[in-house]
Design a protein around this motif. Structure first.
Motif, PDB file in Angstrom:
ATOM      1  N   VAL A 124       0.811  -1.224   0.000  1.00  0.00           N
ATOM      2  CA  VAL A 124       0.000   0.000   0.000  1.00  0.00           C
ATOM      3  C   VAL A 124       0.839   1.266   0.000  1.00  0.00           C
ATOM      4  O   VAL A 124       0.312   2.361  -0.168  1.00  0.00           O
ATOM      5  N   LEU A 125       2.169   1.112   0.176  1.00  0.00           N
ATOM      6  CA  LEU A 125       3.052   2.275   0.208  1.00  0.00           C
ATOM      7  C   LEU A 125       4.458   1.907  -0.255  1.00  0.00           C
ATOM      8  O   LEU A 125       4.915   0.789  -0.008  1.00  0.00           O
ATOM      9  N   ALA A 126       5.125   2.851  -0.887  1.00  0.00           N
ATOM     10  CA  ALA A 126       6.579   2.826  -0.968  1.00  0.00           C
ATOM     11  C   ALA A 126       7.032   3.610   0.249  1.00  0.00           C
ATOM     12  O   ALA A 126       6.649   4.766   0.430  1.00  0.00           O
ATOM     13  N   SER A 127       7.820   2.988   1.131  1.00  0.00           N
ATOM     14  CA  SER A 127       8.102   3.632   2.413  1.00  0.00           C
ATOM     15  C   SER A 127       9.588   3.862   2.708  1.00  0.00           C
ATOM     16  O   SER A 127       9.925   4.696   3.540  1.00  0.00           O
ATOM     17  N   GLN A 128      10.462   3.127   2.037  1.00  0.00           N
ATOM     18  CA  GLN A 128      11.896   3.321   2.273  1.00  0.00           C
ATOM     19  C   GLN A 128      12.648   3.275   0.952  1.00  0.00           C
ATOM     20  O   GLN A 128      12.402   2.409   0.110  1.00  0.00           O
ATOM     21  N   VAL A 129      13.540   4.217   0.777  1.00  0.00           N
ATOM     22  CA  VAL A 129      14.347   4.306  -0.433  1.00  0.00           C
ATOM     23  C   VAL A 129      15.677   3.595  -0.199  1.00  0.00           C
ATOM     24  O   VAL A 129      16.253   3.680   0.890  1.00  0.00           O
ATOM     25  N   ALA A 130      16.151   2.899  -1.223  1.00  0.00           N
ATOM     26  CA  ALA A 130      17.428   2.187  -1.110  1.00  0.00           C
ATOM     27  C   ALA A 130      18.570   3.178  -1.278  1.00  0.00           C
ATOM     28  O   ALA A 130      19.168   3.295  -2.347  1.00  0.00           O
ATOM     29  N   ASP A 131      18.858   3.895  -0.221  1.00  0.00           N
ATOM     30  CA  ASP A 131      19.916   4.906  -0.237  1.00  0.00           C
ATOM     31  C   ASP A 131      21.194   4.272   0.296  1.00  0.00           C
ATOM     32  O   ASP A 131      21.573   4.467   1.451  1.00  0.00           O
ATOM     33  N   LEU A 132      21.849   3.497  -0.550  1.00  0.00           N
ATOM     34  CA  LEU A 132      23.053   2.768  -0.162  1.00  0.00           C
ATOM     35  C   LEU A 132      24.199   3.063  -1.123  1.00  0.00           C
ATOM     36  O   LEU A 132      23.981   3.442  -2.278  1.00  0.00           O
ATOM     37  N   ASP A 133      25.398   2.849  -0.617  1.00  0.00           N
ATOM     38  CA  ASP A 133      26.601   2.975  -1.441  1.00  0.00           C
ATOM     39  C   ASP A 133      27.389   1.679  -1.388  1.00  0.00           C
ATOM     40  O   ASP A 133      27.394   0.975  -0.369  1.00  0.00           O
ATOM     41  N   PHE A 134      28.061   1.376  -2.490  1.00  0.00           N
ATOM     42  CA  PHE A 134      29.041   0.296  -2.495  1.00  0.00           C
ATOM     43  C   PHE A 134      30.364   0.909  -2.051  1.00  0.00           C
ATOM     44  O   PHE A 134      30.835   1.883  -2.657  1.00  0.00           O
ATOM     45  N   VAL A 135      30.935   0.359  -0.989  1.00  0.00           N
ATOM     46  CA  VAL A 135      32.163   0.938  -0.441  1.00  0.00           C
ATOM     47  C   VAL A 135      33.238  -0.125  -0.271  1.00  0.00           C
ATOM     48  O   VAL A 135      32.947  -1.320  -0.124  1.00  0.00           O
ATOM     49  N   VAL A 136      34.491   0.349  -0.280  1.00  0.00           N
ATOM     50  CA  VAL A 136      35.656  -0.502  -0.029  1.00  0.00           C
ATOM     51  C   VAL A 136      36.585   0.273   0.900  1.00  0.00           C
ATOM     52  O   VAL A 136      36.472   1.499   1.018  1.00  0.00           O
ATOM     53  N   PRO A 137      37.507  -0.394   1.574  1.00  0.00           N
ATOM     54  CA  PRO A 137      38.504   0.335   2.358  1.00  0.00           C
ATOM     55  C   PRO A 137      39.313   1.258   1.436  1.00  0.00           C
ATOM     56  O   PRO A 137      39.525   0.953   0.260  1.00  0.00           O
ATOM     57  N   THR A 138      39.771   2.354   1.962  1.00  0.00           N
ATOM     58  CA  THR A 138      40.474   3.332   1.129  1.00  0.00           C
ATOM     59  C   THR A 138      41.744   2.764   0.490  1.00  0.00           C
ATOM     60  O   THR A 138      42.156   3.215  -0.583  1.00  0.00           O
ATOM     61  N   ASP A 139      42.357   1.765   1.135  1.00  0.00           N
ATOM     62  CA  ASP A 139      43.585   1.197   0.576  1.00  0.00           C
ATOM     63  C   ASP A 139      43.327  -0.015  -0.319  1.00  0.00           C
ATOM     64  O   ASP A 139      44.259  -0.725  -0.722  1.00  0.00           O
ATOM     65  N   SER A 140      42.045  -0.265  -0.653  1.00  0.00           N
ATOM     66  CA  SER A 140      41.697  -1.421  -1.475  1.00  0.00           C
ATOM     67  C   SER A 140      42.136  -1.215  -2.930  1.00  0.00           C
ATOM     68  O   SER A 140      42.052  -0.114  -3.465  1.00  0.00           O
ATOM     69  N   PRO A 141      42.578  -2.286  -3.595  1.00  0.00           N
ATOM     70  CA  PRO A 141      42.926  -2.188  -5.017  1.00  0.00           C
ATOM     71  C   PRO A 141      41.691  -2.097  -5.914  1.00  0.00           C
ATOM     72  O   PRO A 141      41.806  -1.807  -7.106  1.00  0.00           O
ATOM     73  N   ILE A 142      40.504  -2.349  -5.343  1.00  0.00           N
ATOM     74  CA  ILE A 142      39.259  -2.270  -6.118  1.00  0.00           C
ATOM     75  C   ILE A 142      38.959  -0.809  -6.429  1.00  0.00           C
ATOM     76  O   ILE A 142      38.880   0.023  -5.521  1.00  0.00           O
ATOM     77  N   ARG A 143      38.773  -0.505  -7.723  1.00  0.00           N
ATOM     78  CA  ARG A 143      38.543   0.872  -8.148  1.00  0.00           C
ATOM     79  C   ARG A 143      37.160   1.096  -8.728  1.00  0.00           C
ATOM     80  O   ARG A 143      36.619   2.201  -8.640  1.00  0.00           O
ATOM     81  N   THR A 144      36.582   0.092  -9.332  1.00  0.00           N
ATOM     82  CA  THR A 144      35.288   0.248  -9.997  1.00  0.00           C
ATOM     83  C   THR A 144      34.370  -0.920  -9.638  1.00  0.00           C
ATOM     84  O   THR A 144      34.819  -1.946  -9.105  1.00  0.00           O
ATOM     85  N   MET A 145      33.114  -0.791  -9.969  1.00  0.00           N
ATOM     86  CA  MET A 145      32.144  -1.853  -9.729  1.00  0.00           C
ATOM     87  C   MET A 145      32.511  -3.121 -10.489  1.00  0.00           C
ATOM     88  O   MET A 145      32.305  -4.228 -10.007  1.00  0.00           O
TER      89      MET A 145
END
Length: 328
Positions: free
Chosen positions: A102-123
């Motif tokens: 009966v309602l949309a009540s919560q928005v998926a306000d999330l981020d994909f995060v990694v530690p700052t020293d991670s070699p991961i740069r992109t999704m």
């Protein structure tokens, strides 16, 4: 003669009360996840007695698990969930359970995060990695799967999903037990000392999938059909209370912070950080655009195998929302 009429009128009133009994407030059992995003809204809803102000007799039931409110709905243990996981709600309704969104009540306000020293740069670098999300079946886990597969060709077998609530996932990140995590903006705001780097957001990634600006819906207002039938005037009152609580939260962040401190024993700084995000993480709507967005979300979920079957036309009910607009 006048005295006789007064006695007769009084007797008639007593007779009506004896036959019909006193006016009974409509009862509603409301459930929400007490340690997730629902916490803030639930705290304000209870503190402001918004349901009671609409003449409802309310019982709040709090659950420690994200999917528990939907399971309780299916078992008939509660009548309304203020923020049921959208993915789980889709699944149980598609399976034929007599529940309605009966309602949309919560928005998926999330981020994909990694530690700052991670070699991961992109999704795209998440292939083959350990990724922390909410438990399987939650909207967060489903949306994560949809984003990775649809936008980057990363299927469920191409990464290891690690379930947990946000604080646990943050701990896993700090200990390098996982490579990345999907964390709510609320959680990130409450962890200012953690050195995290954002590599993507749900909003941005969802826009790529849907080609629209409608944000992904994390939680929905879910009602039992039997309760709606038994209490035809009550659903609009419930939605009206939700709308008033939402408007209050937008207007008075200090009061939201106080409600959070009282309900969850948060520090003043954490409560203020949480309250500041109110406008981004909550919504109380069921306009045509929201209905279209929810149907589109179901189609995306089905594409990645997160849900099966079809979403019945009756699954998305707008009548309580529309009727709530007349409640003052």
């Amino acid at each position: 003669m006048r005295r006789y009429r007064r006695y007769a009128a009084g007797f008639a009133a007593l007779f009506v009360m004896a036959v019909t009994g006193p006016v009974r407030a409509e009862s509603v059992r409301i459930g929400y996840w007490s340690s997730g995003v629902s916490l803030g809204f639930g705290a304000v809803l209870e503190a402001g007695q918004y349901m009671e102000k609409e003449g409802l007799s309310v019982e709040y039931v709090k659950f420690p698990d994200v999917n528990a409110p939907t399971k309780a709905m299916a078992a008939g243990a509660i009548d309304f969930a203020i923020g049921a996981s959208a993915g789980t709600a889709f699944s149980v309704i598609a399976d034929g359970l007599p529940l309605s969104i009966v309602l949309a009540s919560q928005v998926a306000d999330l981020d994909f995060v990694v530690p700052t020293d991670s070699p991961i740069r992109t999704m795209a670098d998440l292939k083959g990695k350990k990724i922390g999300t909410s438990p399987a079946g939650s909207a967060t886990a489903v949306i994560t799967a949809a984003i990775l597969e649809t936008n980057y060709g990363i299927k469920a077998a191409d990464y290891q999903g690690v379930p947990g609530n946000d604080p646990r996932l943050a701990q896993f990140l700090a200990q390098k037990d996982i490579d990345a995590a999907a964390l709510r903006s609320v959680t990130i705001a409450l962890l200012p000392d953690m050195k995290l780097r954002r590599i993507g957001s749900f909003r941005e990634e969802w826009r790529k999938i849907t080609k629209s600006d409608a944000p992904p819906v994390l939680g929905v207002g879910l009602m039992r059909n039997a309760w709606m039938t038994e209490n035809p005037g009550a659903p609009a009152k419930v939605v009206a209370a939700m709308r008033k609580a939402y408007a209050f939260g937008k207007a008075d962040k200090a009061a939201v912070a106080q409600a959070l401190r009282d309900a969850a024993n948060l520090s003043e700084a954490d409560a203020k950080a949480y309250a500041a995000l109110w406008d981004d993480i909550y919504t109380v709507r069921m306009e045509p655009a929201d209905v279209a967005s929810l149907r589109q979300a179901f189609a995306v979920y089905r594409t990645v195998g997160a849900v099966k079957g079809d979403l019945p036309a009756s699954a998305l009910v707008t009548a309580p929302y529309e009727a709530s607009k007349a409640v003052r």
